[in-house]
Enzyme design. Structure first.
Site, mmCIF file in Angstrom:
data_model
loop_
_atom_site.group_PDB
_atom_site.id
_atom_site.type_symbol
_atom_site.label_atom_id
_atom_site.label_comp_id
_atom_site.label_asym_id
_atom_site.label_seq_id
_atom_site.Cartn_x
_atom_site.Cartn_y
_atom_site.Cartn_z
ATOM 1 C CE LYS A 163 -4.368 -1.420 0.167
ATOM 2 N NZ LYS A 163 -4.320 -2.805 -0.124
ATOM 3 C CE LYS B 177 -4.746 -8.920 -4.087
ATOM 4 N NZ LYS B 177 -5.576 -8.923 -2.923
ATOM 5 C CE LYS C 88 -13.609 -5.566 -3.604
ATOM 6 N NZ LYS C 88 -13.808 -5.647 -2.174
HETATM 7 P P1 AMP Z 1 -10.747 -7.719 -0.214
HETATM 8 O O1 AMP Z 1 -11.463 -7.551 -1.525
HETATM 9 O O2 AMP Z 1 -9.301 -7.380 -0.314
HETATM 10 O O3 AMP Z 1 -11.466 -7.101 0.928
HETATM 11 O O4 AMP Z 1 -10.731 -9.278 0.073
HETATM 12 C C1 AMP Z 1 -11.853 -9.943 0.584
HETATM 13 C C2 AMP Z 1 -11.650 -11.437 0.551
HETATM 14 O O5 AMP Z 1 -11.484 -11.890 -0.800
HETATM 15 C C3 AMP Z 1 -10.413 -11.907 1.314
HETATM 16 O O6 AMP Z 1 -10.724 -13.142 1.929
HETATM 17 C C4 AMP Z 1 -9.386 -12.120 0.251
HETATM 18 O O7 AMP Z 1 -8.436 -13.107 0.605
HETATM 19 C C5 AMP Z 1 -10.257 -12.598 -0.906
HETATM 20 N N1 AMP Z 1 -9.631 -12.246 -2.204
HETATM 21 C C6 AMP Z 1 -9.490 -10.999 -2.715
HETATM 22 N N2 AMP Z 1 -8.861 -11.063 -3.921
HETATM 23 C C7 AMP Z 1 -8.594 -12.387 -4.138
HETATM 24 C C8 AMP Z 1 -7.971 -13.106 -5.194
HETATM 25 N N3 AMP Z 1 -7.519 -12.494 -6.270
HETATM 26 N N4 AMP Z 1 -7.861 -14.450 -5.069
HETATM 27 C C9 AMP Z 1 -8.340 -15.096 -3.977
HETATM 28 N N5 AMP Z 1 -8.948 -14.477 -2.951
HETATM 29 C C10 AMP Z 1 -9.080 -13.145 -3.025
#
Ligand code: AMP
Length: 333
Positions: free
Chosen positions: A113, A196, A199
């Site tokens: 970040k 990966k 968003k």
């Molecule tokens: P976030 O969108 O960063 O708040 O992530 C929310 C959940 O989605 C968390 O459990 C992350 O580990 C999972 N997550 C987000 N992006 C990925 C990705 N590209 N692959 C697998 N899990 C993801």
């Protein structure tokens, strides 16, 4: 009955993408009938990026709608909005007293970040893993369905919980571990050929559950490829490997094997490969897309779900906070 407790959340910083779904939400929907589950929308975490009040509210609603559209059942589980449970913020404050600058600065996600957003390195960002630990420990959870990117945060949650236990000489918080039904924690790659799906990884990298078929076709057709293999059974470069990983997630085994074979024979046509990938993504997201549109307009239902979830989550959180206060030494005269 002694069911283990499960906690997991998604930041309300935008719509859910298929990385969120296959990395975390799909496991939630499978776990909800086997465990005592708490699933929340992380709107406090979302404040690190300073959303406007309208955007914050709109995104929380969107994630709630999408959780429900993915099959999370508010009767079987507790779905709530993080900011509706002030006990989480209180536990975060206590845990912050024993979280050290050095370990927080070493967190991979913090370093990422700082690199990607050097103008907004705020204390909330630094203590993000402490808030996440509070989210989990507030319900004394042992299982946390998350993607691979959250592994280090789980380790920190264990560290903070254990440190609290040692400090107050009480075996109070259990150790939470990342959970998946798959062999390993999932990392869904993005379409940009680099890392990966996420968003904040740039336009076109993520496929959202709410994307229309036309948008999905356009995004996948623009995914990065190369000029093709130049020898049989050639190792795939990262961008191509990523597309195969995505196909492994959304397509049938026969389809995947067919394109693997074509690649190995140097006969692959990326146009056909990406068309098939897009159609399979459309097919797997279709039922959720339909439900998103149905649920989004039912404000009464959403309000009922959020209220009911807040009550259930607070009930559990208040019990923990009462005990934590007692352990720390906040006692009545
Ligand atoms: P976030 O969108 O960063 O708040 O992530 C929310 C959940 O989605 C968390 O459990 C992350 O580990 C999972 N997550 C987000 N992006 C990925 C990705 N590209 N692959 C697998 N899990 C993801």
């Amino acid at each position: 009955m002694n069911k283990e407790t499960v906690v997991s959340g998604i930041r309300s910083t935008g719509n859910l993408h298929i990385g969120n779904y296959y990395g975390a939400v799909k496991s939630f929907t499978q776990m909800q009938h086997e465990y005592d589950c708490f699933f929340f929308i992380a709107d406090l975490h979302a404040l690190t990026t300073h959303p406007t009040p309208q955007d914050l509210h709109g995104n929380v609603k969107q994630v709630l709608v999408e959780y429900l559209a993915c099959g999370i059942d508010p009767e079987a589980t507790t779905i709530y909005i993080q900011s509706d449970v002030p006990e989480i913020a209180e536990l975060y404050l206590y845990l912050n007293m024993n979280a050290y600058m050095g370990e927080l600065e070493r967190s991979t996600s913090f370093k990422d970040k700082v690199r990607s957003n050097p103008d907004n390195v705020n204390a909330g960002l630094l203590t993000y893993p402490v808030l996440m630990a509070a989210d989990i420990l507030i319900h004394k959870a042992t299982k946390v369905p998350v993607g691979k990117d959250q592994e280090q945060h789980l380790e920190m949650a264990r560290t903070f919980g254990n440190r609290f236990n040692r400090m107050y000489n009480h075996d109070y918080f259990p150790e939470p571990y990342a959970f998946t039904y798959a062999k390993n924690l999932v990392k869904v790659p993005g379409l940009d050929g680099k890392g990966k799906m996420g968003k904040s990884e740039g336009e076109g990298n993520a496929v959202y559950l709410s994307d229309t078929p036309e948008i999905i076709r356009k995004k996948v057709s623009r995914a990065v490829t190369d000029s093709g293999p130049t020898s049989e059974f050639q190792e795939k470069p990262e961008a191509i490997q990523n597309l195969f990983e995505l196909m492994k997630i959304v397509s049938s085994e026969d389809t995947l094997n067919h394109f693997e074979e074509q690649y190995n024979k140097m006969a692959i046509r990326y146009g056909d490969f990406k068309k098939q990938l897009a159609e399979d993504m459309i097919l797997t997201t279709e039922p959720m897309r339909v439900r998103i549109n149905e649920i989004a307009s039912d404000t009464d239902y959403l309000s009922k779900v959020a209220k009911q979830g807040a009550l259930k989550a607070r009930d559990s959180a208040q019990k923990t906070i009462k005990e934590v206060r007692e352990l720390i030494g906040f006692r009545a005269f």
